[in-house]
Design an enzyme around this catalytic site. Structure first.
Site, PDB file in Angstrom:
ATOM      1  N   CYS A 156      63.446  -3.671  -4.332  1.00  0.00           N
ATOM      2  CA  CYS A 156      62.219  -3.773  -3.911  1.00  0.00           C
ATOM      3  C   CYS A 156      61.732  -5.053  -4.244  1.00  0.00           C
ATOM      4  O   CYS A 156      61.278  -6.135  -3.461  1.00  0.00           O
ATOM      5  CB  CYS A 156      61.230  -2.690  -4.239  1.00  0.00           C
ATOM      6  SG  CYS A 156      59.652  -2.871  -3.149  1.00  0.00           S
ATOM      7  N   CYS A 157      61.779  -5.400  -5.749  1.00  0.00           N
ATOM      8  CA  CYS A 157      61.293  -6.751  -6.362  1.00  0.00           C
ATOM      9  C   CYS A 157      62.191  -7.768  -5.860  1.00  0.00           C
ATOM     10  O   CYS A 157      61.939  -9.056  -5.563  1.00  0.00           O
ATOM     11  CB  CYS A 157      61.155  -6.514  -7.772  1.00  0.00           C
ATOM     12  SG  CYS A 157      59.983  -5.729  -8.527  1.00  0.00           S
TER      13      CYS A 157
ATOM     14  N   CYS B  89      51.712  -5.607  -8.093  1.00  0.00           N
ATOM     15  CA  CYS B  89      51.491  -4.908  -6.885  1.00  0.00           C
ATOM     16  C   CYS B  89      50.972  -3.733  -7.172  1.00  0.00           C
ATOM     17  O   CYS B  89      51.164  -2.948  -8.017  1.00  0.00           O
ATOM     18  CB  CYS B  89      52.847  -4.671  -6.210  1.00  0.00           C
ATOM     19  SG  CYS B  89      53.909  -6.024  -5.503  1.00  0.00           S
TER      20      CYS B  89
ATOM     21  N   CYS C 167      52.483  -0.178  -8.026  1.00  0.00           N
ATOM     22  CA  CYS C 167      53.386  -0.318  -9.592  1.00  0.00           C
ATOM     23  C   CYS C 167      52.578  -0.662 -10.574  1.00  0.00           C
ATOM     24  O   CYS C 167      53.083  -1.133 -11.791  1.00  0.00           O
ATOM     25  CB  CYS C 167      54.439  -1.107  -9.446  1.00  0.00           C
ATOM     26  SG  CYS C 167      55.681  -0.978  -8.213  1.00  0.00           S
TER      27      CYS C 167
ATOM     28  N   CYS D 127      59.817  -7.959 -13.025  1.00  0.00           N
ATOM     29  CA  CYS D 127      60.045  -7.873 -11.543  1.00  0.00           C
ATOM     30  C   CYS D 127      61.493  -8.792 -11.216  1.00  0.00           C
ATOM     31  O   CYS D 127      61.835  -8.547 -10.354  1.00  0.00           O
ATOM     32  CB  CYS D 127      59.072  -8.653 -10.876  1.00  0.00           C
ATOM     33  SG  CYS D 127      58.555 -10.167 -11.197  1.00  0.00           S
TER      34      CYS D 127
HETATM   35  S1  SF4 Z   1      56.106  -4.655  -7.993  1.00  0.00           S
HETATM   36 FE1  SF4 Z   1      56.613  -2.748  -7.144  1.00  0.00          FE
HETATM   37  S2  SF4 Z   1      55.870  -3.018  -4.892  1.00  0.00           S
HETATM   38 FE2  SF4 Z   1      56.027  -4.950  -5.742  1.00  0.00          FE
HETATM   39  S3  SF4 Z   1      57.927  -5.696  -5.231  1.00  0.00           S
HETATM   40 FE3  SF4 Z   1      58.146  -4.851  -7.453  1.00  0.00          FE
HETATM   41  S4  SF4 Z   1      58.945  -2.828  -6.844  1.00  0.00           S
HETATM   42 FE4  SF4 Z   1      57.846  -3.676  -4.918  1.00  0.00          FE
END
Ligand code: SF4
Length: 224
Positions: free
Chosen positions: A109-110, A191, A194, A217
């Site tokens: 996701c990151c 975010c 998280c 991240c």
């Molecule tokens: S901090 Fe969490 S929501 Fe944000 S990009 Fe990374 S995994 Fe995704």
């Protein structure tokens, strides 16, 4: 590419403002900074507003930020006249995709919400200024003030050697504002899905990805 060994020696005792000024004079708008607009970010953002106000400030707008972070970003941008640039994930990466990705693999996701968009934004730039400090994490404990990324860009960390006490003192002396969630125990904010308030008072980033072993991240690990 500038000689990073020489630069680390030349600016070993320099103030962060001198380093910012050198970046601007050397690269102009090809030098940019990134900011997550949290309480820790205000010192570097304030220095930029005072010394190099035209330096672009990139914000990774993942779509998952707290509304308080977006409001804080907008207030500081207006108050300090920052040159804000919002960076978004590719259009085909929807919030539904990312929500699913995050629950399966937050690293992935990151990668799509932060690392890949920033890599695209920095592709034609010469210098990347960031406010990370050695004290913040184990992975950051040896960061220099200047380094060359694998992509050949100059990464500049003017606050690398600053302690939390120095940072707090600068923020206090200059009467800089805090992120609205700081008083609720959020000392490091990313975010919303998280981030929780700190779970270990001795570790400011202990509220990030608290149910995972993940501590970064990827912006300052993958993009070395
Ligand atoms: S901090 Fe969490 S929501 Fe944000 S990009 Fe990374 S995994 Fe995704």
């Amino acid at each position: 590419m500038a000689n990073v060994e020489y630069l680390n020696k030349r600016f070993a005792e320099a103030k962060p403002e001198e380093i910012l000024l050198w970046c601007w004079e050397s690269f102009g708008e090809l030098a940019v900074t990134t900011s997550s607009f949290q309480s820790q970010s205000v010192a570097l953002l304030y220095m930029i507003s005072q010394v190099v106000p035209k330096m672009p400030v990139l914000f990774l707008d993942t779509g998952f930020h707290f509304p308080e972070t977006l409001a804080f970003r907008d207030a500081l941008t207006e108050q300090w006249g920052l040159k804000l640039v919002n960076i978004r994930p590719e259009a085909f990466i929807t919030q539904e995709n990312l929500t699913e990705l995050r629950s399966i693999d937050p690293d992935y996701c990151c990668l799509h919400a932060k690392v890949a968009p920033l890599q695209r934004a920095l592709a034609d730039k010469k210098a990347w200024v960031t406010g990370i400090r050695r004290e913040q994490t184990f992975q950051r404990q040896n960061i220099p003030c200047f380094m060359e990324t694998t992509g050949g860009m100059l990464k500049v960390m003017p606050l690398a050697s600053w302690t939390q006490a120095q940072l707090s003192n600068y923020i206090q002396t200059n009467h800089l504002p805090a992120h609205p969630l700081k008083n609720a125990g959020y000392l490091s904010i990313g975010c919303a899905p998280c981030t929780i308030p700190v779970v270990n008072e001795y570790d400011e980033r202990s509220g990030r990805w608290s149910t995972y072993t993940k501590t970064e991240c990827g912006l300052h690990t993958t993009m070395l």
